[in-house]
Design a protein around this motif. Structure first.
Motif, PDB file in Angstrom:
ATOM      1  N   LEU B 192       0.822  -1.211   0.000  1.00  0.00           N
ATOM      2  CA  LEU B 192       0.000   0.000   0.000  1.00  0.00           C
ATOM      3  C   LEU B 192       0.860   1.267   0.000  1.00  0.00           C
ATOM      4  O   LEU B 192       0.444   2.306  -0.503  1.00  0.00           O
ATOM      5  N   VAL B 195       0.893   3.179  -3.222  1.00  0.00           N
ATOM      6  CA  VAL B 195      -0.359   3.366  -3.971  1.00  0.00           C
ATOM      7  C   VAL B 195      -0.792   4.824  -3.887  1.00  0.00           C
ATOM      8  O   VAL B 195      -0.777   5.436  -2.820  1.00  0.00           O
ATOM      9  N   GLU B 196      -1.162   5.381  -5.034  1.00  0.00           N
ATOM     10  CA  GLU B 196      -1.695   6.744  -5.088  1.00  0.00           C
ATOM     11  C   GLU B 196      -3.164   6.668  -5.483  1.00  0.00           C
ATOM     12  O   GLU B 196      -3.655   5.623  -5.871  1.00  0.00           O
ATOM     13  N   SER B 200      -0.716   3.426  -9.693  1.00  0.00           N
ATOM     14  CA  SER B 200      -0.217   2.303  -8.907  1.00  0.00           C
ATOM     15  C   SER B 200       1.305   2.402  -8.837  1.00  0.00           C
ATOM     16  O   SER B 200       1.925   2.976  -9.722  1.00  0.00           O
TER      17      SER B 200
END
Lengths: 604, 480
Positions: B192, B195-196, B200
């Protein structure tokens, strides 16, 4: 044995093949049960076996006419729905399966599937590893020593052979899919425990109970010696028991960390904890007093006192010497009274879980995610949870379930037959996980496999080596956020730029490189390959070939522009530039491109 | 594609696409590309942050240990069979602490002022005393959600949050807010952390990997059947599929092709081959056997080093990286014999060796002060061992920060009071006195210290770290 490379730059040299893939000799008649041709001339055996493996398709009876023909003739909506149900309830559609589904109501087909009970695991060694009283390590003993000893007696590789054979060819598809879903919720892993027969026993239980009651499934899980080792609960100490299993039983196997509404949302809109640390501790105490079943032996006796030696082939048994005597308060108003036996306490534990309002939406949502869609609406979750709660589901005149909370037949029927499962929705579907990519590609193209390359090679490459998840949290979490959307995509947690391209490479391996030859180190090896010749009759017309492959794999034809590009790529091959195998090249190209499409990779 | 063709292809690709490369780079006498200049051509003020996540929850109380006799005595009295002997510790001169004996490889970096331990870090919503913790209602926002749960705590460390609901990581948000050229590059999976909201993380494989689709790479397209297939693939992926997941998948696929075209040569390079970097190979020499790095963590750090060295191709002046080392959930049999060996020792040794090689490589490249590496983990572990010579899930943990810009040679944060049931221990009941420390510094403050160095303004820090404001003016832990 080498493939012809010639000037075909697309096929890599033999050196690119991984170890173990290139067989030094082929068994004759590998497709049908046969003996290896010890006395045969090796060359003849190789070419005959290879030819046989290419042309035989043991998984399917010969299609009448071109594969896909009957699907093209179906009304589009019927075909689409039947294919969708096949995607959700099997390891991949084939023409025969789609025809079978559309010949009856979905509910009738599902009920028929639930009545089938055929697949089991049988490969690998037995419990001799746990009856070894010699001080010599098991695999060092002459009668067991072999390069494959660890593989066959301790690892899960033999089970993955059975898994893939059954998934590709056995007709009880839904049972296998549900068992596969259950094993991704009730997780054990070959990474940390070894003993092939123990895993075999565990996974056979899941197959047997797939349409039974979730309470019985949980009981088998709690009493599994493999689970007992995996989460430190066998022989758990009554003074200061390890809390690993108690915590994961609540968090992952039944209730989850936050209180849920009946439709699976957070109660109160934020996380209200389902339990606290004191509760986890109470469950750990309530679950003390279990040891391995009797019969195991080591050269040094069994430890601790009052416990049995490791043995994996049956449920754990009570060990009064290890049992906590105190009263323990559990959830759902359930208390284990003082001086209860381990089996009595276990039933109280199961009562507390089955009575809890969380269990229906928690389990229901996970089953939906495994079979149908990563992002079910709350209403859909609510309807599935209601089936779990009531133990009943009705679709038309078909009734599922026996009326006891936790009935999996009712729950699974609700998952598959719900209007949301049968609909075409923008937020629906899920990224086809690697296991389903492997089986789907094989089943669509009349293939067969002994599973050998799909575990340690392609399973590892695509981060889903069946039976070997990295932790009890499975290969991927149920809530992995999908960047660029407001949705979750669990399978995207093992998907990235690298695996995205390796998915294409799997298709190259299967369709262009002709998969794998039978490996003489695998019992009853058949190799892994599809039957490209089944399409020979229509390969002469690229557009027809492409449409047939599309309806088989997708349930529909491709959009206009991509369809034309695919046809162009297929049509390159002809009798002039590939005189010996232009039809197979065409079929391989069509299969590669259709299965590489986003409409196949994301099933919806 | 076999190794030779892939590497030639990668080399040709690099020649065509290396940004900032002077025209007409030539091969040198030994076949090595004479492009050392371009390999070291970095964006002005290049900075990289490297997160190393210790999955399972590392026992930080044995990673760094007090060396003064009083506290070591307290430590040993509680830790019993898991206590590291005082004489075995790797001394951190000038401090009253030593590292686990398996981490000797990091001692030179302490001496050089590049290593900083940070004590008792963990997820917090706001500063929290023991009294406040005990008084909080179940589900209260002032206590992080689901403490002691692996999945929840991993999420909270990776997303700098006190609940498990974030859809983005703090590394990802940093890249968004700072508008970096690339998202987080991960060599250790899809955590995680990177992750934005819209992007990704770019997850890359290890050295020697192909990182490409057979038949569809640029050098394959001279052959007509491949060209036609690629055109068909492009057409299939240009369509907007009817579903949202399909759309996200297609967009990731397009990115994958572009990244493969650009980076496959670098990614696939192994020690000593045509695209390897001598300064990196020299630093990693202790980990290389017959041209191969056997440690998976070492492989990851090797990849990060290359991706930093080849900044001209990777592009961007700010880059976040993510690596991981798993197996730290040592519930039983954590240490053997005199406690200096065993599974935890093996993990820490692999960690230290990989970090040391990496920092050496950065120093060799003249980038030692441009890169900061830091550890995270699910949680620390119980100070008191359990009955199976292991430790269980806890909370506050000790971590390491490494880099030339770090104010190393000193320790940061507040070391916990080594008393079971004491002011730092969440436990009150007799049965819960295992030494689970309430953190005295938060993940937010840890991240903010690094992101400020990385270039985030105060306003940007608040955008990236929503809970940072709860810590008032204490926005830096001082190690950078």
């Amino acid at each position: 044995m080498t493939r012809s490379t010639g000037t075909d730059r697309r096929l890599p040299p033999a050196a690119r093949r991984p170890m173990g893939g290139a067989a030094a000799a082929l068994a004759l008649a590998v497709v049908l049960a046969g003996c290896s041709g010890d006395g045969e001339d090796r060359q003849a055996a190789q070419s005959a076996g290879r030819k046989q493996a290419l042309t035989a398709s043991p998984a399917q009876t010969a299609a009448i006419g071109a594969p896909g023909a009957s699907l093209l003739a179906m009304p589009a909506a019927v075909r689409r729905d039947a294919t969708r149900l096949a995607q959700q309830a099997s390891f991949g559609p084939s023409e025969a399966l789609v025809n079978e589904i559309r010949s009856q109501t979905s509910a009738t087909w599902v009920a028929g599937q639930m009545a089938l009970d055929l697949s089991r695991y049988s490969s690998g060694g037995g419990d001799a590893i746990h009856r070894n009283t010699s001080e010599t390590d098991f695999c060092s003993q002459p009668q067991f020593a072999s390069p494959n000893c660890w593989r066959d007696w301790y690892s899960t590789e033999p089970l993955s052979w059975d898994f893939y054979r059954n998934a590709v060819s056995q007709p009880d598809q839904l049972r296998q899919r549900v068992a596969f879903a259950l094993q991704q919720i009730l997780v054990i892993s070959g990474h940390e425990v070894s003993g092939t027969y123990g895993f075999r026993h565990y996974y056979n239980n899941l197959l047997a109970l797939a349409f039974g009651n979730y309470r019985d499934v949980l009981r088998k899980v709690v009493l599994s010696p493999v689970m007992g080792e995996y989460l430190d609960h066998v022989n758990n100490d009554k003074f200061y028991p390890n809390e690993n299993f108690g915590r994961e039983l609540l968090q992952l196997f039944s209730l989850g960390t936050c209180l849920l509404t009946p439709d699976g949302r957070l109660q109160g809109g934020s996380c209200q904890p389902t339990y606290d640390n004191a509760t986890v501790r109470n469950y750990a105490f309530a679950l003390t007093g279990w040891t391995y079943p009797p019969g195991g032996a080591t050269p040094w006796g069994c430890w601790p006192e009052g416990a049995n030696c490791p043995l994996f082939g049956a449920d754990m048994v009570a060990a009064p010497a290890l049992r906590d005597a105190n009263a323990r308060t559990l959830l759902s108003g359930v208390t284990v009274a003082a001086n209860r036996t381990a089996p009595q306490a276990l039933e109280s534990v199961l009562d507390s879980l089955m009575r809890h309002p969380n269990i229906a939406p928690f389990v229901g949502r996970l089953l939906i995610q495994n079979l149908v869609s990563s992002n079910p609406s709350p209403e859909y979750v609510g309807r599935v949870a209601a089936a779990f709660e009531s133990g009943r589901y009705r679709s038309g005149i078909k009734r599922f379930g026996t009326g006891t909370k936790g009935d999996l037949a009712a729950t699974v029927a609700a998952v598959l037959l719900d209007a949301e499962a049968r609909a075409d929705l923008p937020h629906g579907g899920f990224l086809r996980e690697p296991v389903l990519l492997f089986t789907g590609a094989l089943r669509a193209l009349g293939g067969a496999t002994d599973g050998a390359p799909l575990g340690w090679w392609w399973g590892e490459t695509l981060r889903q080596h069946v039976f070997n998840p990295p932790s009890v949290f499975n290969f991927y979490p149920p809530d992995y956020p999908l960047a660029g959307t407001a949705l979750v995509g669990p399978q995207f947690a093992i998907h990235n730029a690298n695996t995205a391209l390796e998915r294409f490479n799997f298709l190259t391996y299967l369709f262009d490189w002709n998969g794998s030859d039978p490996d003489p180190n695998i019992p009853n090896a058949v190799g892994t390959r599809v039957n490209l010749d089944a399409f020979a009759g229509i390969a002469g017309t690229p557009s027809t070939l492409v449409d047939h492959v599309s309806v088989l794999a997708l349930g529909k034809t491709l959009p206009a522009t991509p369809r034309q590009r695919v046809i162009d790529a297929v049509a390159y091959w002809n009798s002039s530039n590939a005189s010996s195998d232009w039809k197979r090249r065409r079929t391989a190209t069509a299969a590669y491109l259709v299965l590489a499409s986003p409409d196949y990779m994301v099933q919806r | 594609m076999n190794r030779t063709t892939r590497h030639d292809a990668g080399r040709r690709a690099f020649l065509r696409r290396g940004a900032g490369l002077a025209a007409g780079a030539l091969a040198g006498a030994a076949g090595l590309p004479v492009m050392l200049g371009s390999r070291h051509a970095h964006a002005a003020d290049y900075k990289a942050l490297v997160c190393v996540f210790q999955y399972g929850g590392s026992d930080g109380m044995n990673m760094i240990v007090p060396t003064d006799t009083t506290r070591h005595g307290q430590y040993a009295a509680v830790r019993g069979g898991l206590a590291l002997p005082r004489a075995s510790l790797v001394g951190l001169a000038g401090s009253q602490f030593g590292l686990h004996p398996a981490m000797a490889a990091l001692q030179p970096f302490w001496t050089a002022g590049q290593l900083a331990p940070v004590f008792n870090l963990g997820p917090l919503n706001r500063p929290l005393t023991k009294a406040q913790y005990l008084a909080a209602d179940a589900g209260s926002a002032i206590v992080p959600q689901a403490l002691f749960s692996h999945s929840d705590q991993q999420k909270q460390w990776e997303s700098a949050a006190s609940d498990s609901l974030s859809r983005t990581g703090w590394g990802g948000r940093a890249c968004e807010v700072l508008a970096t050229t690339n998202p987080t590059i991960s060599v250790g999976g899809n955590g995680l952390f990177g992750v934005e909201a819209l992007r990704s993380p770019l997850v890359l494989p290890g050295p020697g990997s192909g990182f490409g689709a057979y038949g569809l790479m640029p050098d394959d397209l001279g052959w007509e059947p491949n060209r036609l297939r690629k055109a068909a693939v492009d057409a299939l992926y240009a369509e907007t599929p009817g579903g949202i997941l399909g759309g996200a998948f297609a967009s990731q696929q397009r990115v994958a092709f572009e990244m493969s075209d650009r980076l496959s040569g670098i990614v696939g390079s192994t020690p000593g081959d045509a695209m390897s970097v001598p300064e990196i190979d020299a630093a990693f020499a202790p980990l290389i056997q017959d041209g191969y790095i056997y440690s998976w963590f070492g492989q990851q750090m090797y990849q990060v080093a290359k991706l930093i060295a080849y900044n001209a191709t990777v592009q961007g002046s700010r880059q976040v990286f993510f690596a991981n080392q798993g197996g730290y959930d040592t519930h039983s049999g954590q240490a053997w014999g005199d406690a200096t060996t065993g599974p935890h020792a093996d993990l820490l040794g692999e960690l230290a060796d990989g970090l040391a090689a990496f920092q050496q490589a950065m120093n060799n490249l003249g980038l030692g002060a441009s890169v900061t590496t830091f550890t995270e983990a699910d949680f620390g572990r119980t100070f008191a061992p359990n009955e199976t010579s292991g430790t269980d899930h806890a909370w506050g943990n000790n971590h390491l920060v490494l880099g030339g810009a770090v104010h190393g040679g000193a320790t940061y944060g507040t070391y916990p009071t080594l008393v079971l049931g004491g002011p730092d221990d969440v436990g009150v009941e007799s049965w819960e006195l295992q030494g689970r420390w309430i953190p005295t510094s938060s993940v937010d403050q840890y991240a903010a210290t690094m992101l400020a160095w990385f270039g985030a303004s105060p306003a940007q820090l608040d955008a990236i770290l929503p809970n940072l404001a709860n810590f008032g003016s204490a926005r830096s832990l001082g190690f950078l």
